[in-house]
Design a protein around this motif. Structure first.
Motif, PDB file in Angstrom:
ATOM      1  N   GLU A  70      23.048  46.761  41.240  1.00  0.00           N
ATOM      2  CA  GLU A  70      23.527  45.415  41.593  1.00  0.00           C
ATOM      3  C   GLU A  70      24.585  45.487  42.683  1.00  0.00           C
ATOM      4  O   GLU A  70      24.558  44.709  43.645  1.00  0.00           O
ATOM      5  N   ASN A 168      30.063  43.979  31.427  1.00  0.00           N
ATOM      6  CA  ASN A 168      30.359  43.962  32.850  1.00  0.00           C
ATOM      7  C   ASN A 168      31.620  44.802  33.083  1.00  0.00           C
ATOM      8  O   ASN A 168      32.715  44.382  32.724  1.00  0.00           O
ATOM      9  N   SER A 183      27.153  35.868  39.587  1.00  0.00           N
ATOM     10  CA  SER A 183      26.837  37.242  39.964  1.00  0.00           C
ATOM     11  C   SER A 183      26.348  37.357  41.404  1.00  0.00           C
ATOM     12  O   SER A 183      26.433  38.432  42.006  1.00  0.00           O
TER      13      SER A 183
END
Length: 247
Positions: A70, A168, A183
């Motif tokens: 990510e 997270n 996000s």
């Protein structure tokens, strides 16, 4: 005949353990005591042990591969490399991020305390001519880390309750505005959100009280607020700017 001035009574001596609770419930007399007899070892050891405990738990709970992918996708670093290299980069980044938290747990708080103490020492001696000693500045800073220790205790509790892979790493305790940033938001916005943190502001308030107590004649309350808030804003702007530059 003029009445001679009576010097103020020294602040009562408090043990290091008592000071940890004192900065929470009665910070002003506690920091007056710290200024008269600086001590920093116990709070720094306790915060380090708590931090190491939380980070060790985080290493086992977070999905580091998903987190690394990510972060790399948001930074655009995966856009211009061959597909066969993507997995290698993601795996390497995940491994580095994972074990960096062990390093942070062991030395992170000590480095932070030394850095802040040096920064505040230079700022207050330069701006206010306070003539503070490094041990005094380090002792004040060590006790301003108590809110960080409380935050990390909450982090340990949250990690124990969460399922693996649902954590997270950037925002374990939702104590800052970053918890409300989506996000897919820009990295600089997340950096700004994380900086707006309840525990950060608590620590800053303790720093204001502590350095004012260290030399109230030279470091007025307004001066203490100006230095602490000014340094905070400088590093927020620097962090947001860097995040925007590398995005």
């Amino acid at each position: 005949m003029a009445t001679p001035a009576i010097p103020p009574e020294p602040a009562p001596q408090v043990s290091s353990v008592g000071r940890i609770f004192g900065v929470i419930f009665s910070p002003k007399p506690t920091f007056e005591s710290i200024a008269q007899r600086p001590t920093w070892v116990l709070p720094l050891i306790l915060v380090t042990l708590i931090s190491l405990g939380m980070d060790s738990l985080l290493v086992r709970k977070a999905d580091w591969r998903a987190f690394a992918q990510e972060q790399l996708e948001k930074s655009g670093r995966l856009n211009n490399i061959p597909q066969e290299k993507v997995e290698q980069m993601v795996a390497g980044t995940a491994l580095g991020q994972k074990y960096s938290y062990y390093v942070r747990g062991v030395v992170g708080d000590a480095i932070l305390a030394l850095f802040l103490a040096s920064l505040y020492l230079a700022a207050f001696n330069l701006v206010a001519g306070a003539s503070l000693k490094f041990k005094t500045a380090l002792s004040i800073v060590a006790y301003t880390l108590v809110p960080l220790g409380i935050k990390e205790i909450l982090g340990i509790i949250i990690l124990l309750l969460k399922e693996p892979g649902t954590v997270n790493p950037l925002n374990i305790v939702a104590s800052n505005a970053g918890a409300f940033v989506s996000s897919d938001a820009p990295t600089w916005l997340l950096s700004l959100g994380i900086s707006i943190d309840i525990f950060t502001y608590w620590g800053m308030a303790l720093a204001v009280i502590g350095f004012h107590a260290a030399n109230p004649k030279k470091i007025k309350m307004g001066t203490a607020i100006g230095v602490v808030v000014g340094l905070y804003l400088f590093f927020v702007i620097l962090g947001v700017g860097l995040a925007a530059a590398v995005a």
